[in-house]
Design a protein around this motif. Structure first.
Motif, mmCIF file in Angstrom:
data_model
loop_
_atom_site.group_PDB
_atom_site.id
_atom_site.type_symbol
_atom_site.label_atom_id
_atom_site.label_comp_id
_atom_site.label_asym_id
_atom_site.label_seq_id
_atom_site.Cartn_x
_atom_site.Cartn_y
_atom_site.Cartn_z
ATOM 1 N N TYR A 60 0.865 -1.180 0.000
ATOM 2 C CA TYR A 60 0.000 0.000 0.000
ATOM 3 C C TYR A 60 0.902 1.230 0.000
ATOM 4 O O TYR A 60 1.564 1.505 1.002
ATOM 5 C CB TYR A 60 -0.903 0.017 1.234
ATOM 6 C CG TYR A 60 -1.909 -1.103 1.278
ATOM 7 C CD1 TYR A 60 -3.215 -0.921 0.814
ATOM 8 C CD2 TYR A 60 -1.564 -2.356 1.791
ATOM 9 C CE1 TYR A 60 -4.147 -1.957 0.855
ATOM 10 C CE2 TYR A 60 -2.488 -3.396 1.838
ATOM 11 C CZ TYR A 60 -3.767 -3.189 1.361
ATOM 12 O OH TYR A 60 -4.680 -4.223 1.402
ATOM 13 N N ASN A 61 0.941 1.926 -1.123
ATOM 14 C CA ASN A 61 1.798 3.107 -1.226
ATOM 15 C C ASN A 61 1.003 4.356 -0.833
ATOM 16 O O ASN A 61 0.322 4.958 -1.651
ATOM 17 C CB ASN A 61 2.347 3.263 -2.644
ATOM 18 C CG ASN A 61 3.255 4.479 -2.762
ATOM 19 O OD1 ASN A 61 3.856 4.917 -1.786
ATOM 20 N ND2 ASN A 61 3.349 5.038 -3.952
ATOM 21 N N LEU A 62 1.097 4.727 0.452
ATOM 22 C CA LEU A 62 0.380 5.887 0.968
ATOM 23 C C LEU A 62 1.315 7.081 1.150
ATOM 24 O O LEU A 62 0.886 8.133 1.625
ATOM 25 C CB LEU A 62 -0.276 5.543 2.310
ATOM 26 C CG LEU A 62 -1.040 4.219 2.385
ATOM 27 C CD1 LEU A 62 -1.656 4.039 3.764
ATOM 28 C CD2 LEU A 62 -2.103 4.136 1.313
ATOM 29 N N ALA A 63 2.589 6.923 0.806
ATOM 30 C CA ALA A 63 3.589 7.949 1.109
ATOM 31 C C ALA A 63 3.459 9.151 0.185
ATOM 32 O O ALA A 63 3.389 9.002 -1.031
ATOM 33 C CB ALA A 63 4.991 7.359 0.993
ATOM 34 N N ALA A 64 3.421 10.342 0.790
ATOM 35 C CA ALA A 64 3.415 11.596 0.019
ATOM 36 C C ALA A 64 3.423 12.767 0.986
ATOM 37 O O ALA A 64 2.853 12.681 2.070
ATOM 38 C CB ALA A 64 2.176 11.697 -0.863
ATOM 39 N N PRO A 65 4.086 13.871 0.607
ATOM 40 C CA PRO A 65 3.912 15.107 1.370
ATOM 41 C C PRO A 65 2.495 15.605 1.080
ATOM 42 O O PRO A 65 2.201 16.032 -0.027
ATOM 43 C CB PRO A 65 4.960 16.057 0.780
ATOM 44 C CG PRO A 65 5.834 15.208 -0.084
ATOM 45 C CD PRO A 65 4.999 14.051 -0.516
ATOM 46 N N SER A 66 1.597 15.524 2.055
ATOM 47 C CA SER A 66 0.176 15.667 1.758
ATOM 48 C C SER A 66 -0.368 17.089 1.829
ATOM 49 O O SER A 66 -1.552 17.296 1.598
ATOM 50 C CB SER A 66 -0.647 14.780 2.705
ATOM 51 O OG SER A 66 -0.361 15.107 4.048
ATOM 52 N N GLY A 85 9.196 7.815 -6.155
ATOM 53 C CA GLY A 85 8.925 6.794 -5.147
ATOM 54 C C GLY A 85 7.983 5.725 -5.663
ATOM 55 O O GLY A 85 8.207 4.523 -5.458
ATOM 56 N N THR A 86 6.927 6.151 -6.341
ATOM 57 C CA THR A 86 5.969 5.187 -6.897
ATOM 58 C C THR A 86 6.611 4.323 -7.976
ATOM 59 O O THR A 86 6.417 3.101 -8.015
ATOM 60 C CB THR A 86 4.752 5.930 -7.479
ATOM 61 O OG1 THR A 86 4.141 6.717 -6.453
ATOM 62 C CG2 THR A 86 3.727 4.948 -8.038
ATOM 63 N N GLU A 87 7.388 4.958 -8.841
ATOM 64 C CA GLU A 87 8.072 4.216 -9.912
ATOM 65 C C GLU A 87 9.039 3.180 -9.332
ATOM 66 O O GLU A 87 9.095 2.033 -9.801
ATOM 67 C CB GLU A 87 8.823 5.195 -10.816
ATOM 68 C CG GLU A 87 9.893 4.600 -11.715
ATOM 69 C CD GLU A 87 9.348 3.596 -12.718
ATOM 70 O OE1 GLU A 87 10.138 2.740 -13.168
ATOM 71 O OE2 GLU A 87 8.148 3.658 -13.053
#
Length: 320
Positions: A60-66, A85-87
């Motif tokens: 589960y890729n939830l990482a991000a400066p939100s 990061g997603t790539e």
């Protein structure tokens, strides 16, 4: 993390912090159940090693400066962390653990001011911030990897999902926390931005059920997750005050609008132009009919119940 732990999964979480905060895991009662490791998603070698070691069933890729506002200050950092990061994660799954199922946290911010009354999976993307641009790019990567490489990759296009675990900088927590403390007698005035901005607010606990359903569904696809009801920031504050029993009245218009206490005549809320976004998305409202039909997903917690949950959690923290 709590849902997966309850389902019997061994859960690994990643962080870039040397000493990660476990506060929310403690609040959920799962801090002893979760393995937390240090990992930078822009470090491809470390990601490859981690995927190779764990061979995860789900990612589960939830990482991000939100913060949408802060994304204007450091657009390169946002694009790098979200897109690269997603790539890196997708490529590690493709080359090292192709049986892994991959979830990407896409965002309703991607739609921007698309013009549609309800936004669904076919609505044109019209991002209005570096954050939204980065999310739109990562969202496109999911489709490419799914079609070109055949991996099980999905995007959950989540609209605003709130809970008592929100940091104080988020408007939902900002409103419920301040007004609960105001009702308890603490002084001050709540500064808000554009009161007429409208968002589709839902409960995070409902939305993670949808995320899990996407990765346990037989066919990978993208899904909008939303309540289908949009509320203004003004209305969010009103519902909170009414739940607390705060009597109020609005006076003035535009930047001079104030919310006054009907009992004391003193201001409770005022408009702060510094809190307006550079490029504001005026309204979001999601059409989650595809998730309802194919995943059997429906939100269980109403907006009023969400506000009550956040207020009662804050009340509990004040009494501790």
């Amino acid at each position: 993390a709590r849902l997966l732990s309850n389902e019997g999964y061994q859960v690994w979480g990643t962080t870039r912090q040397k000493e990660p905060s476990m506060t929310n895991l403690v609040k959920l009662g799962i801090d002893q159940n979760i393995n937390v490791i240090k990992l930078d998603l822009c470090d491809k070698v470390s990601i490859d090693e981690t995927i190779d070691r764990l061979k995860p069933e789900h990612v589960y890729n939830l990482a991000a400066p939100s913060s949408v506002v802060k994304s204007f200050e450091k657009p390169f950092d946002v694009l790098q962390s979200v897109v690269i990061g997603t790539e890196n994660l997708l490529d590690a799954v493709r080359t090292i653990s192709p049986e892994t199922r991959f979830y990407q946290a896409s965002s309703s911010e991607m739609f921007g001011n698309a013009g549609a009354i309800f936004q669904n999976e076919k609505t044109q993307l019209c991002p209005q911030s570096p954050y939204a641009v980065a999310k739109a790019c990562a969202h496109s990567l999911i489709g490419i990897y799914r079609k070109q490489y055949g991996i099980f990759a999905v995007s959950g296009i989540l609209f605003n999902h709130e809970s008592p675990l929100r940091p104080a900088t988020y408007v939902s927590q900002k409103i419920t926390r301040f007004l609960t403390r105001h009702h308890a007698g603490q002084p001050g005035i709540l500064n808000l931005g554009n009161l007429d901005v409208s968002r589709d607010f839902g409960f995070s606990g409902d939305y993670v059920r949808a995320m899990y359903s996407m990765l346990t569904h037989p066919v990978p696809d993208d899904f909008v997750v939303a309540t289908g009801k949009s509320r203004t920031i003004r209305n969010f504050a009103e519902v909170t005050m009414e739940f607390l029993g705060i009597r109020y009245e609005w006076v003035g218009t535009g930047l001079k609008e104030l919310c006054l206490s009907s009992d004391t005549g003193r201001p409770i809320i005022k408009v702060d132009p510094q809190l307006y976004r550079p490029l504001e998305v005026i309204e979001t409202c999601g059409d989650a009919s595809k998730a309802q039909e194919q995943l059997g997903w429906m939100p269980k917690v109403s907006f009023q119940e969400l506000v009550a949950l956040m207020v009662e959690t804050e009340r509990t923290s004040l009494s501790c």
